[in-house]
Design an enzyme around this catalytic site. Structure first.
Site, PDB file in Angstrom:
ATOM      1  N   ILE A 140       0.859  -1.167   0.000  1.00  0.00           N
ATOM      2  CA  ILE A 140       0.000   0.000   0.000  1.00  0.00           C
ATOM      3  C   ILE A 140       0.902   1.225   0.000  1.00  0.00           C
ATOM      4  O   ILE A 140       2.057   1.163   0.422  1.00  0.00           O
ATOM      5  CB  ILE A 140      -0.974   0.012   1.208  1.00  0.00           C
ATOM      6  CG1 ILE A 140      -0.231  -0.170   2.532  1.00  0.00           C
ATOM      7  CG2 ILE A 140      -2.030  -1.058   1.054  1.00  0.00           C
ATOM      8  CD1 ILE A 140      -1.145  -0.166   3.755  1.00  0.00           C
ATOM      9  N   ASP A 141       0.396   2.332  -0.508  1.00  0.00           N
ATOM     10  CA  ASP A 141       1.216   3.524  -0.669  1.00  0.00           C
ATOM     11  C   ASP A 141       1.766   4.023   0.663  1.00  0.00           C
ATOM     12  O   ASP A 141       1.184   3.776   1.728  1.00  0.00           O
ATOM     13  CB  ASP A 141       0.400   4.648  -1.308  1.00  0.00           C
ATOM     14  CG  ASP A 141      -0.037   4.319  -2.720  1.00  0.00           C
ATOM     15  OD1 ASP A 141       0.611   3.476  -3.358  1.00  0.00           O
ATOM     16  OD2 ASP A 141      -1.036   4.915  -3.187  1.00  0.00           O
ATOM     17  N   ARG A 142       2.862   4.767   0.592  1.00  0.00           N
ATOM     18  CA  ARG A 142       3.514   5.303   1.789  1.00  0.00           C
ATOM     19  C   ARG A 142       2.521   6.055   2.686  1.00  0.00           C
ATOM     20  O   ARG A 142       2.517   5.868   3.905  1.00  0.00           O
ATOM     21  CB  ARG A 142       4.648   6.247   1.373  1.00  0.00           C
ATOM     22  CG  ARG A 142       5.362   6.913   2.552  1.00  0.00           C
ATOM     23  CD  ARG A 142       6.390   7.913   2.072  1.00  0.00           C
ATOM     24  NE  ARG A 142       5.755   9.018   1.360  1.00  0.00           N
ATOM     25  CZ  ARG A 142       6.421   9.997   0.755  1.00  0.00           C
ATOM     26  NH1 ARG A 142       7.743   9.996   0.755  1.00  0.00           N
ATOM     27  NH2 ARG A 142       5.777  10.962   0.128  1.00  0.00           N
ATOM     28  N   THR A 144      -0.728   5.850   2.734  1.00  0.00           N
ATOM     29  CA  THR A 144      -1.929   5.079   3.069  1.00  0.00           C
ATOM     30  C   THR A 144      -1.597   4.196   4.261  1.00  0.00           C
ATOM     31  O   THR A 144      -0.566   3.536   4.282  1.00  0.00           O
ATOM     32  CB  THR A 144      -2.372   4.215   1.876  1.00  0.00           C
ATOM     33  OG1 THR A 144      -2.682   5.055   0.765  1.00  0.00           O
ATOM     34  CG2 THR A 144      -3.607   3.387   2.226  1.00  0.00           C
ATOM     35  N   ARG A 241      -6.985   6.084  -5.755  1.00  0.00           N
ATOM     36  CA  ARG A 241      -6.649   7.493  -5.935  1.00  0.00           C
ATOM     37  C   ARG A 241      -6.947   7.967  -7.359  1.00  0.00           C
ATOM     38  O   ARG A 241      -7.523   9.042  -7.561  1.00  0.00           O
ATOM     39  CB  ARG A 241      -5.171   7.712  -5.592  1.00  0.00           C
ATOM     40  CG  ARG A 241      -4.837   7.382  -4.144  1.00  0.00           C
ATOM     41  CD  ARG A 241      -3.339   7.296  -3.901  1.00  0.00           C
ATOM     42  NE  ARG A 241      -2.694   8.576  -4.156  1.00  0.00           N
ATOM     43  CZ  ARG A 241      -1.381   8.732  -4.202  1.00  0.00           C
ATOM     44  NH1 ARG A 241      -0.569   7.689  -4.008  1.00  0.00           N
ATOM     45  NH2 ARG A 241      -0.851   9.917  -4.425  1.00  0.00           N
TER      46      ARG A 241
END
Length: 308
Positions: A140-142, A144, A241
């Site tokens: 998962i994104d930094r 998030t 996103r």
């Protein structure tokens, strides 16, 4: 990554194009800057000859591209606290905080979840994804937060990866987006791929890309914003996103796919991986884990006047 070789036979319509611009379109996963570096290193040739990055393609040129094997940096174990939701001999489920990068990459070779896992688990991590990503099945994104599962051995890794590929994992996110909704729920089914305008970003593509499906349900409209639940059918890079920006509801705090200025002091998009469910690789039992909303998220909901 092993060394890769490509050859491109240029057509009439390709004549006159700059080599770096042409290759950034046909090599979707490689940035223009990376292509320019490959040219400087002598790994891109036209008709067997070295060229510079401003070289203009000629009709019938044969462009040869060599992408060398990536050199993986040595990753160190670091004593970084982890919020462990569940752990056994096969898997470990972690509630990742906002701001933590999942695996090392240029600019982030320390302080990542992998550095922390290597300290916590020692050698008990799957080696399928190589030195830089031991045990990492998905990410998962930094910015998030939320639940993510890691494999402790190759057997578990293969099973979890297959479930991801089959879209059988349960993945539920919560987020705050711009603009209220007139409908209570919906689905975005739109292919995603690298943006032709900015290779660092993903975009909805009318042609090409990979199918991406996001189901959403509005929990509550909050004036200029909305509190929304997302269920992923697929799991593409930046999927929620990009899809939300595409339908006019970018995530609050997302300066990449939404407004550059945010009215609140945020550190990134307001997005949290709340629920993760999968079949346990060894027992065959369905297991589901959740992580509560982080404090900043709860506080923001109160500021926006959440009533539920």
């Amino acid at each position: 990554m092993t060394m890769k070789r490509y050859e491109f036979y240029c057509e009439k319509e390709d004549g006159g194009k700059r080599i770096d611009g042409f290759l950034s379109l046909v090599l979707e996963d490689i940035s223009r800057n990376r292509i320019q570096k490959l040219i400087e290193e002598g790994n891109i040739l036209a008709e067997g000859k070295n060229i510079n990055k401003s070289y203009k393609i000629k009709q019938s040129d044969v462009i040869s591209v060599i992408i060398p094997e990536a050199k993986e940096a040595e990753i160190s174990a670091e004593n970084i606290p982890l919020d462990i939701v569940y752990e056994d001999s096969d898997v470990i489920v972690v509630n990742k905080p906002q701001g933590m990068v999942v695996h090392p990459a240029p600019g982030h070779f320390s302080g990542t979840m992998v550095n922390a896992l290597m300290y916590h688990c020692g050698n008990d991590l799957s080696g399928i994804n190589g030195v830089n990503r031991p045990g990492i099945v998905h990410r998962i994104d930094r910015d998030t937060s939320g639940v993510i599962v890691t494999a402790k051995n190759d057997f578990a890794h293969s099973s979890l990866s297959a479930q991801l590929a089959e879209h059988s994992m349960t993945r539920v996110y919560k987020g705050i987006v711009y603009n209220s909704f007139s409908e209570s729920e919906g689905t975005v089914d739109a292919n995603l791929g690298r943006s032709p305008r900015d290779r660092k970003k993903m975009a909805v593509l009318k042609q090409g890309g990979r199918r991406a499906v996001t189901h959403y349900r509005v929990t509550e409209n909050l004036g200029k914003y909305a509190y929304v639940e997302f269920r992923l059918e697929t799991g593409r890079t930046h999927q929620i996103r990009v899809h939300m920006g595409y339908i006019g509801h970018p995530l609050l705090g997302d300066e990449v796919y939404g407004p550059k200025k945010c009215p609140y002091n945020l550190k990134g998009q307001v997005l949290h991986a709340e629920v993760l469910g999968f079949i346990h690789p060894r027992t065959g039992e369905y297991m589901e884990f959740s992580a509560p909303l982080p404090d900043y998220f709860e506080g923001l909901l109160k500021r926006l006047g959440r009533t539920e």
